[in-house]
Write an enzyme that holds these catalytic residues in place. Structure first.
Site, short mmCIF file in Angstrom:
data_model
loop_
_atom_site.label_atom_id
_atom_site.label_comp_id
_atom_site.label_asym_id
_atom_site.label_seq_id
_atom_site.Cartn_x
_atom_site.Cartn_y
_atom_site.Cartn_z
N GLY A 15 1.99 -2.35 -7.11
CA GLY A 15 2.16 -3.46 -6.16
C GLY A 15 0.96 -3.55 -5.25
CE LYS A 164 12.49 -0.56 -2.09
NZ LYS A 164 11.15 -0.32 -2.70
#
Length: 519
Positions: A15, A164
């Site tokens: 990312g 998450k």
């Protein structure tokens, strides 16, 4: 600018084109200890001007940094990105504003599984995972100074938080297979400046690189914050004031906003396939904005040696400077509503720019309403009485001294009632301009390709038809209320309203195209 050369050790930032990840990449290159592999979804890297002239641009040119296109859901692509790396900073995550369980599970859970498995196969020594404080937030109960022992909630705020948390559990269970986990601390009420987030990752890597540090830190979670809790709206006010805007002052109860957010989310689920943009007003966002969430950073301070590099005050200052293009003076100073109303005294009155003048006009309208509708007079009688009252007011006002009991009395000059030649020209030009605008609108409607204009005209005619079907008394009351609130509301939320109307037009176009193709 020349990048500082590393000693040949490679690290990977997944990312890597994300907001926080960019700062981590720059910090790693500045340290001179690492060569950085930037991994992200895009097929190629596109640098903005500051990056091109900064450390990242120089590092890419000199081979101290490389870009790798990698989708975490594809294990082969992950393996290509991790090959030969000593450390992996796993910061990749999907858009949290989209409540899409399939997307979130695919990236956060399946993607993290691939990251862990690939780290083992490629013999990566340390994995540092960026989690989220949302993994301990249920969307109902506020959080005050929570530490890392806080358990996961029974029910999560949204699919992003749930997945998450699943990914965090995977990373913790993988401890002993070369791993480390870190919370990024980017949450409401405990804001964390992005350089501090990046520095937390660096502290984690340095701690894990030593044998004693690994024994203490491996397999543990850490909150990284600025250690300066602040009220969310106070923080927003500091940003807005720094950019030259007013502080938010109108308070809307959560009980009012939550049903609206549910309707918006339902509308998006139904019309997303027709091109509707992802809304920002969702139930999970409302819960995030309305609950207190602060976290203790003492464990990171004691075990990782973490201390914020940038204070909250300096962070706000740097943030405002970074977004100078959003300064109030760089945006249009005249609203569309003001332009529509002629950008003169009428606009000042209707848009409440001169509160004294607006209140005066409203009082006059109340007097007119009383004489026309509630006294039972005929129209001619009511108008005669209103003119009589006006003449009486002007006569008495003219008799008053310029100073009455210490208060200055502003006299009405005769010129106030005159129309100069320039004003007459201006009025004539306004009338002709409005006529030309009407003709131009009719031409656009005749072409049949301006859905936004069609929707505006239709809504305007609908309002007129509704008002004309009412009694003159009801139309006067509702019309006055609409004029003095509708234009002000449009001026305040102009961009949002235009965006919503644009989305509606897009949906209509897609719907029409789909209908035509099916037929």
């Amino acid at each position: 600018m020349e990048a500082v050369r590393g000693d040949g050790r490679w690290c990977v930032v997944t990312g890597g084109r994300g907001f926080a990840a960019r700062h981590l990449v720059t910090m790693l290159l500045r340290s001179g200890e690492w060569r950085v592999r930037v991994a992200d979804l895009g097929p190629a890297i596109t640098l903005d001007r500051d990056e091109e002239e900064g450390f990242l641009g120089a590092a890419l040119r000199e081979g101290q940094a490389v870009y790798v296109s990698a989708d975490l859901r594809d294990k082969a692509q992950v393996a290509r990105a991790f090959e030969g790396a000593e450390v992996v900073f796993h910061m990749a995550a999907p858009d949290s504003s989209i409540n899409n369980f399939h997307l979130h599970y695919g990236v956060n859970v399946d993607g993290t599984k691939n990251v862990i498995d690939t780290c083992i196969r490629c013999k990566v020594k340390r994995l540092i995972y960026t989690s989220s404080p949302s993994v301990v937030f249920d969307g109902v109960h506020g959080i005050f100074n929570a530490d890392e022992s806080m358990p996961y909630p029974d029910k999560f705020n949204d699919s992003y938080s749930e997945t998450k948390a699943d990914a965090e559990k995977l990373v913790m269970r993988a401890n002993g297979k070369s791993k480390y986990i870190i919370g990024d601390g980017n949450n409401y009420y405990d804001f964390t400046y992005v350089e501090n987030v990046a520095y937390g990752h660096v502290c984690a890597e340095k701690t894990l690189s030593s044998e004693d540090g690994a024994k203490i830190a491996a397999g543990k979670t850490y909150f990284i914050t600025n250690m300066e809790p602040i009220k969310f709206w106070e923080f927003m006010s500091l940003i807005l004031e720094g950019l030259g805007y007013e502080r938010p002052s109108v308070k809307i109860p959560v009980s009012v906003m939550m049903p609206v957010a549910h309707v918006v989310e339902w509308t998006y689920q139904k019309f997303a396939k027709y091109g509707m943009k992802v809304p920002q007003l969702t139930p999970s966002r409302i819960r995030l904005l309305s609950c207190n969430r602060t976290f203790s950073c003492s464990r990171a301070k004691e075990q990782l040696g973490y201390e914020p590099l940038v204070s909250l005050k300096d962070g706000v200052k740097r943030t405002v400077e970074s977004y100078s293009h959003l300064q109030a003076q760089n945006h249009r100073s005249i609203s569309k509503a003001s332009i529509f109303l002629g950008n003169g005294n009428l606009a000042k009155t209707v848009l409440w720019e001169d509160a004294k003048q607006t209140v005066t006009v409203l009082l006059l309208l109340a007097v007119i309403y009383y004489h026309l509708f509630t006294c039972g007079y005929t129209f001619i009688t009511a108008m005669a009485k209103l003119l009589s009252l006006t003449a009486l007011f002007l006569f008495i006002h003219g008799m008053l001294p310029s100073n009455l009991f210490g208060h200055k009395v502003e006299k009405l000059e005769a010129s106030n009632f005159h129309i100069t030649q320039a004003q007459a020209h201006h009025i004539a030009n306004s009338i002709s301009s409005n006529w030309n605008s009407l003709v131009s609108a009719l031409r656009s409607l005749c072409r049949g390709n301006d859905w936004l204009l069609f929707l505006k005209v239709s809504l305007s005619l609908l309002v007129v038809s509704i008002l004309s079907s009412m009694s003159s008394q009801a139309a006067f009351k509702i019309g006055t209320a609409l004029v003095f609130t509708g234009f002000k509301a449009y001026e305040k939320w102009e961009d949002s309203i235009d965006s919503m109307v644009g989305d509606a037009c897009t949906i209509l176009l897609h719907f029409g195209s789909a209908k035509e193709s099916s037929s």
